[in-house]
Design a protein around this motif. Structure first.
Motif, PDB file in Angstrom:
ATOM      1  N   ALA B 134       0.949  -0.890   0.142  1.00 43.66           N
ATOM      2  CA  ALA B 134       0.052   0.150  -0.437  1.00 43.66           C
ATOM      3  C   ALA B 134       1.231   1.351  -0.006  1.00 43.66           C
ATOM      4  N   LEU B 135       1.774   0.950   0.788  1.00 48.77           N
ATOM      5  CA  LEU B 135       2.983   2.892   0.666  1.00 48.77           C
ATOM      6  C   LEU B 135       2.929   3.029  -0.507  1.00 48.77           C
ATOM      7  N   MET B 136       3.540   1.392  -1.122  1.00 53.21           N
ATOM      8  CA  MET B 136       4.877   1.424  -2.329  1.00 53.21           C
ATOM      9  C   MET B 136       3.531   2.226  -2.806  1.00 53.21           C
ATOM     10  N   LEU B 137       2.866   2.038  -3.676  1.00 54.16           N
ATOM     11  CA  LEU B 137       1.439   2.344  -4.594  1.00 54.16           C
ATOM     12  C   LEU B 137       1.130   3.921  -4.272  1.00 54.16           C
ATOM     13  N   ILE B 138       1.025   4.068  -2.344  1.00 52.79           N
ATOM     14  CA  ILE B 138       0.620   5.959  -2.387  1.00 52.79           C
ATOM     15  C   ILE B 138       2.256   6.714  -3.307  1.00 52.79           C
ATOM     16  N   GLY B 139       3.308   6.058  -2.328  1.00 48.25           N
ATOM     17  CA  GLY B 139       4.881   6.379  -3.032  1.00 48.25           C
ATOM     18  C   GLY B 139       4.992   6.944  -3.924  1.00 48.25           C
ATOM     19  N   SER B 140       4.754   5.818  -5.312  1.00 45.88           N
ATOM     20  CA  SER B 140       4.711   5.655  -6.661  1.00 45.88           C
ATOM     21  C   SER B 140       4.047   6.471  -7.196  1.00 45.88           C
ATOM     22  N   GLY B 141       2.825   6.327  -7.119  1.00 48.09           N
ATOM     23  CA  GLY B 141       2.276   7.708  -7.295  1.00 48.09           C
ATOM     24  C   GLY B 141       1.707   8.144  -7.649  1.00 48.09           C
ATOM     25  N   VAL B 142       2.627   9.401  -6.131  1.00 53.35           N
ATOM     26  CA  VAL B 142       2.470  10.508  -6.009  1.00 53.35           C
ATOM     27  C   VAL B 142       4.161  11.161  -6.317  1.00 53.35           C
ATOM     28  N   ALA B 143       5.074  10.115  -7.123  1.00 54.87           N
ATOM     29  CA  ALA B 143       6.197  10.428  -7.156  1.00 54.87           C
ATOM     30  C   ALA B 143       5.397   9.986  -9.010  1.00 54.87           C
ATOM     31  N   CYS B 180      10.401  23.278 -20.928  1.00 58.97           N
ATOM     32  CA  CYS B 180      10.556  24.084 -19.727  1.00 58.97           C
ATOM     33  C   CYS B 180       9.384  22.412 -19.069  1.00 58.97           C
ATOM     34  N   MET B 181       7.962  22.094 -19.171  1.00 56.60           N
ATOM     35  CA  MET B 181       7.664  21.490 -18.335  1.00 56.60           C
ATOM     36  C   MET B 181       8.036  20.503 -18.381  1.00 56.60           C
ATOM     37  N   GLY B 182       8.825  19.396 -19.494  1.00 52.01           N
ATOM     38  CA  GLY B 182       9.809  18.372 -20.038  1.00 52.01           C
ATOM     39  C   GLY B 182      10.744  18.079 -19.060  1.00 52.01           C
ATOM     40  N   PHE B 183      12.240  19.246 -18.846  1.00 53.84           N
ATOM     41  CA  PHE B 183      12.527  19.125 -18.402  1.00 53.84           C
ATOM     42  C   PHE B 183      12.024  19.555 -16.637  1.00 53.84           C
ATOM     43  N   GLY B 184      11.432  20.729 -15.819  1.00 52.05           N
ATOM     44  CA  GLY B 184      10.735  20.724 -15.028  1.00 52.05           C
ATOM     45  C   GLY B 184      10.364  19.343 -14.262  1.00 52.05           C
ATOM     46  N   GLY B 185       9.785  18.375 -15.089  1.00 56.54           N
ATOM     47  CA  GLY B 185       9.531  16.854 -14.814  1.00 56.54           C
ATOM     48  C   GLY B 185      10.723  16.235 -14.200  1.00 56.54           C
ATOM     49  N   ILE B 186      11.572  16.092 -14.619  1.00 49.49           N
ATOM     50  CA  ILE B 186      13.077  14.861 -14.616  1.00 49.49           C
ATOM     51  C   ILE B 186      13.408  14.455 -13.032  1.00 49.49           C
ATOM     52  N   GLY B 187      13.621  15.750 -12.521  1.00 54.55           N
ATOM     53  CA  GLY B 187      14.519  15.379 -11.119  1.00 54.55           C
ATOM     54  C   GLY B 187      13.226  15.649 -10.327  1.00 54.55           C
ATOM     55  N   PRO B 188      11.888  16.159  -9.963  1.00 57.22           N
ATOM     56  CA  PRO B 188      11.000  15.696  -9.069  1.00 57.22           C
ATOM     57  C   PRO B 188      10.363  14.398  -9.293  1.00 57.22           C
ATOM     58  N   GLY B 189      10.618  13.654 -10.729  1.00 54.74           N
ATOM     59  CA  GLY B 189      10.444  12.520 -10.224  1.00 54.74           C
ATOM     60  C   GLY B 189      11.031  11.875  -9.365  1.00 54.74           C
ATOM     61  N   ILE B 190      12.769  11.894 -10.153  1.00 49.79           N
ATOM     62  CA  ILE B 190      13.729  10.365  -8.750  1.00 49.79           C
ATOM     63  C   ILE B 190      13.489  11.243  -7.734  1.00 49.79           C
ATOM     64  N   GLY B 191      13.699  13.092  -7.409  1.00 49.83           N
ATOM     65  CA  GLY B 191      13.455  13.007  -6.741  1.00 49.83           C
ATOM     66  C   GLY B 191      12.416  12.429  -5.025  1.00 49.83           C
ATOM     67  N   GLU B 192      11.220  12.173  -5.843  1.00 49.83           N
ATOM     68  CA  GLU B 192      10.210  11.787  -5.064  1.00 49.83           C
ATOM     69  C   GLU B 192      10.178  10.257  -4.622  1.00 49.83           C
ATOM     70  N   GLY B 193      10.641   9.337  -5.884  1.00 52.85           N
ATOM     71  CA  GLY B 193      11.625   8.383  -6.003  1.00 52.85           C
ATOM     72  C   GLY B 193      12.023   7.803  -5.040  1.00 52.85           C
ATOM     73  N   ILE B 194      12.761   8.764  -4.777  1.00 53.92           N
ATOM     74  CA  ILE B 194      14.102   8.461  -3.776  1.00 53.92           C
ATOM     75  C   ILE B 194      13.386   8.912  -2.263  1.00 53.92           C
TER      76      ILE B 194
END
Lengths: 224, 242
Positions: B134-143, B180-194
């Motif tokens: 359940a925590l994995m689904l929430i975490g990767s969903g938000v990522a 703008c949206m493309g490059f802006g999306g790379i960092g937060p995705g990886i960071g939230e995943g970590i």
């Protein structure tokens, strides 16, 4: 391929404005609602200590989601919000599975359904937060860490609605577009049932659960 | 000389290639990482094959979302009707490809990290596998939120009605919104995943901290996502001011 993105609409003029109804989506939503009411009737018709198969299914739903809500919200608050969470999951899962049946469509394929559910979750979460913490403590949350972060905190809250509803919409609409295009390319041979099973049943269940859990978690963030 | 329609078609082909090509990178890395960690967990807990395999498949399906979004945008670009559209649409199509493709890179990787740590965690604490998934689904969903913002911007670029004449400023702001949206999306995705991955592995170490860990993870992810939201705001400004 011409019906990619085509919607049957009923446009009603009201005082100089136009109201648009997506007829098929309304019909499919009512099919889901009637299906759920029928399931509820069957599950509670003959309540016994030794339950029948449909009663067991209903009990599993209720048990699991009450447990999840109690984990996230605590025992007292959970009593209030667990029925919502349970109903939301059952509605979404049946909606996402509906596309597997020929001639029926998923109501969640239309942006209006996920977006209205997302907005509903947003208002419920913030109502719960105000009720629990009081208006002053609730407003103070927006001015953290520094006061000029307020506009960005506000946009961040609104972006949650966008992300939760577009996640569901994108997955379900994307699945149905992929099924349509691939079926067209392979002349409806061999592949479509497997694609339907993957996108309709598997991804549909996962996304329904993710949507439900995120709504629950947003409520719990506001409450705690 | 090429006609307007040919230019738009050419741009749609290019946008479709960019979208699905870039989106495939992140999703594939994330899924492969998950499968690798699942194998590692199985090497010392072979009898948990059912649980670990199930978590791996669910996690991979969530990580695949970013790739599927890229595929959907490229199919919309290839198959939507283009007759009678203004020439500016060509620029919007290239922008849509960049927006979806680039923002999917980070989110695919980011959604894969919690899935991988959930497989490891089930190897460590089989009794809490329900909580972990359940925590994995929430975490990767938000990522994945930033990939969803990329999808939103791409849809806006695809279906926005544009002025008939072509000038350089609106053309560049359409492509600029996508980048703008493309490059802006790379960092937060990886960071939230970590953030999500560490939360899952912490719950696997000490299961009683589940609700505290969920809240802390979400607050941390919300702050991580703020840079993605800056990009979303700028991209929306660029698209909507035309």
């Amino acid at each position: 391929m011409e019906d990619l993105g085509k919607i049957h609409q009923l446009i009603v003029p009201v005082f100089g404005h136009e109201m648009t109804f997506n007829l098929e989506i309304i019909l499919m939503t009512w099919i889901v609602i009637i299906g759920l009411l029928f399931f509820g009737y069957l599950a509670t018709r003959k309540k016994r200590i030794i339950p029948g198969p449909i009663q067991v299914l209903g009990e599993i739903f209720v048990d699991q989601f009450y447990a999840l809500a109690e984990d996230a919200l605590g025992k007292e608050t959970a009593k209030r919000y667990a029925p919502l969470i349970c109903a939301l999951f059952m509605f979404l899962v049946l909606s996402n599975w509906l596309g597997v049946i020929p001639h029926l469509e998923e109501p969640t394929k239309d942006l209006n359904t996920p977006l209205s559910l997302g907005v509903m979750g947003f208002f419920i979460a913030h109502y719960a937060g105000i009720k629990k913490k009081g208006l002053k403590a609730y407003m103070k949350g927006y001015f953290e860490p520094i006061f000029f972060m307020m506009p960005l905190n506000l946009i961040g809250e609104l972006a949650k609605v966008v992300s939760i509803s577009f996640r569901l919409f994108g997955n379900i609409m994307g699945g149905s577009i992929i099924i349509m295009v691939v079926s067209y390319l392979v002349y409806n041979l061999l592949l479509p049932p497997f694609l339907n099973a993957f996108f309709g049943l598997f991804v549909g269940t996962i996304q329904a659960f993710v949507f439900t859990m995120l709504t629950l978690v947003y409520i719990s963030v506001q409450v705690n | 000389m090429m006609t307007d329609l040919e230019w738009i078609k050419a741009a749609a082909m290019m946008g479709a290639g960019i979208s699905v090509g870039l989106a495939a990178i992140g999703a594939a890395i994330g899924e492969g990482y998950t499968a690798g960690k699942a194998n590692e967990a199985l090497s010392y807990r072979p009898h948990l094959i059912g649980d670990i395999l199930k978590t791996m498949l669910v996690g991979q399906a969530v990580a695949e979302t970013a790739g599927i979004f890229g595929l959907v945008i490229s199919m919309l670009l290839l198959f939507s009707p283009m007759e009678g559209k203004p020439l500016l649409t060509a620029w919007a199509y290239i922008g849509a490809g960049f927006s979806m493709g680039l923002s999917s890179i980070g989110c695919g990787v980011g959604a894969g990290i919690p899935a991988a740590t959930a497989c490891q965690g089930i190897g460590r604490q089989p009794s809490v596998s329900g909580h972990l998934s359940a925590l994995m689904l929430i975490g990767s969903g938000v990522a994945q939120s930033t990939a969803i913002y990329g999808f939103l911007i791409a849809l806006l670029l695809l279906f926005k009605s544009l002025p008939p004449e072509v000038t350089l400023i609106p053309a560049c702001s359409l492509v600029g919104a996508g980048i703008c949206m493309g490059f802006g999306g790379i960092g937060p995705g990886i960071g939230e995943g970590i953030a999500a991955g560490e939360a899952v592995s912490s719950v696997a170490r000490n299961p009683v901290t589940m609700s505290l860990m969920t809240r802390t993870m979400l607050v941390g992810q919300a702050v991580t996502e703020s840079t993605g939201i800056y990009s979303l705001v700028i991209a929306l400004l660029l698209v909507l001011t035309i």
